[in-house]
Design a protein around this motif. Sequence first.
Motif, short mmCIF file in Angstrom:
data_model
loop_
_atom_site.label_atom_id
_atom_site.label_comp_id
_atom_site.label_asym_id
_atom_site.label_seq_id
_atom_site.Cartn_x
_atom_site.Cartn_y
_atom_site.Cartn_z
N UNK A 199 -0.40 -25.41 -14.56
CA UNK A 199 -1.03 -26.45 -13.48
C UNK A 199 -2.53 -26.19 -13.61
N UNK A 200 -3.31 -27.03 -13.99
CA UNK A 200 -4.73 -26.78 -14.29
C UNK A 200 -5.45 -27.68 -13.22
N UNK A 201 -4.82 -28.66 -12.74
CA UNK A 201 -5.48 -29.45 -11.59
C UNK A 201 -4.56 -29.63 -10.34
N UNK A 202 -5.13 -30.19 -9.41
CA UNK A 202 -4.58 -30.37 -8.25
C UNK A 202 -3.20 -31.21 -8.29
N UNK A 203 -2.30 -30.98 -7.40
CA UNK A 203 -1.02 -31.91 -7.39
C UNK A 203 -0.60 -32.44 -6.01
N UNK A 204 -0.32 -33.57 -5.92
CA UNK A 204 -0.25 -34.68 -4.81
C UNK A 204 0.87 -33.92 -4.08
N UNK A 205 0.91 -34.38 -2.60
CA UNK A 205 2.02 -34.00 -2.08
C UNK A 205 3.30 -34.68 -2.48
N UNK A 206 4.51 -33.88 -2.61
CA UNK A 206 5.98 -34.46 -3.00
C UNK A 206 5.69 -35.05 -4.55
N UNK A 207 4.87 -34.52 -5.29
CA UNK A 207 4.67 -35.03 -6.84
C UNK A 207 5.58 -33.99 -7.46
N UNK A 208 5.99 -34.45 -8.71
CA UNK A 208 6.92 -33.82 -9.58
C UNK A 208 6.05 -33.53 -10.65
N UNK A 209 5.55 -32.24 -11.43
CA UNK A 209 4.81 -32.24 -12.15
C UNK A 209 5.54 -31.23 -13.17
N UNK A 210 5.24 -31.60 -14.50
CA UNK A 210 5.85 -30.82 -15.76
C UNK A 210 4.88 -30.70 -16.99
N UNK A 211 5.13 -29.47 -17.71
CA UNK A 211 4.41 -29.52 -19.03
C UNK A 211 3.46 -28.73 -19.16
N UNK A 212 2.69 -28.92 -20.13
CA UNK A 212 1.45 -28.02 -20.82
C UNK A 212 0.38 -28.71 -21.30
N UNK A 213 -0.67 -29.17 -20.51
CA UNK A 213 -0.89 -29.03 -19.09
C UNK A 213 -0.13 -29.74 -18.30
N UNK A 256 6.74 -38.23 -11.35
CA UNK A 256 7.09 -39.25 -10.46
C UNK A 256 7.03 -38.25 -9.13
N UNK A 257 7.13 -38.92 -8.07
CA UNK A 257 7.17 -38.53 -6.68
C UNK A 257 8.85 -38.47 -6.29
N UNK A 258 8.79 -37.39 -5.33
CA UNK A 258 10.24 -37.26 -4.82
C UNK A 258 10.55 -38.36 -4.33
N UNK A 259 9.82 -38.86 -3.36
CA UNK A 259 10.25 -40.07 -2.59
C UNK A 259 9.14 -41.18 -2.44
N UNK A 260 9.61 -42.24 -1.87
CA UNK A 260 8.41 -43.39 -1.90
C UNK A 260 7.31 -42.99 -0.86
N UNK A 261 6.31 -43.82 -1.29
CA UNK A 261 5.09 -43.44 -0.31
C UNK A 261 5.09 -43.51 1.07
N UNK A 262 5.90 -44.63 1.51
CA UNK A 262 6.58 -44.43 2.75
C UNK A 262 7.31 -43.31 3.41
N UNK A 263 8.22 -42.97 2.85
CA UNK A 263 9.00 -41.60 3.03
C UNK A 263 7.99 -40.70 3.02
#
Length: 213
Positions: free
Chosen positions: A151-165, A170-177
Amino acid sequence: MEKHPIHRPAESKPLTPEPEIHESAHILHSMFGSWTSVGPRNQIIESHIGDYTYTMDDVTINYTEVGRYTSIASHVCINPVDHPMERVTQHHMTYRRRDYDFATTDDEAIFERRRSNRVTIGHDVWIGHGAIIMKGVHIGTGAVIGSGAIVTKDVEPYAIVVGVPAKPVRKRFSEDVISSLLQIAWWDWPREVIMERFEELSDTASFIRKYGG
């Protein structure tokens, strides 16, 4: 009949409000909240670990603020220290000078530079096996960091990030949730409230209906 030995894992010891630090862990100038657990062979330097957060084995955490209820898998490295690439040599003899008897003092500027690039990790974050969080990164509450990600950059709340970099998938939930969960901020509830509402933590929809604004 050939007999084979049976190996059963030892039962885990119940946690307590007092931090549980494995005897093989190396801890330097760090603070731990209640119900925290630090696994074998961890190295934690100048960091703060929030309530209920746990680490598995062989985790390295440098100059980091970790929120509550965060799960850190084995072999994770958070804020790996950098070397002075601009110098003739990158070797740490130029700043850990006392170890090599080159001087009576170390080069504190290098250590201050490391301290100034702290990592911040929100609440209820899951960091998968072998992930690396680079210096200065902020991981939002509820995020998931995939195994082996860098992880080289900021990650948003409830985001799922993978890989290099690491990149968001996707997000775990909708923006409303997500908005509702951040507004409820259950991780700030006192333990007696968590205990009272514990069974409700497994049903996101009803939880938001009941406690959302």
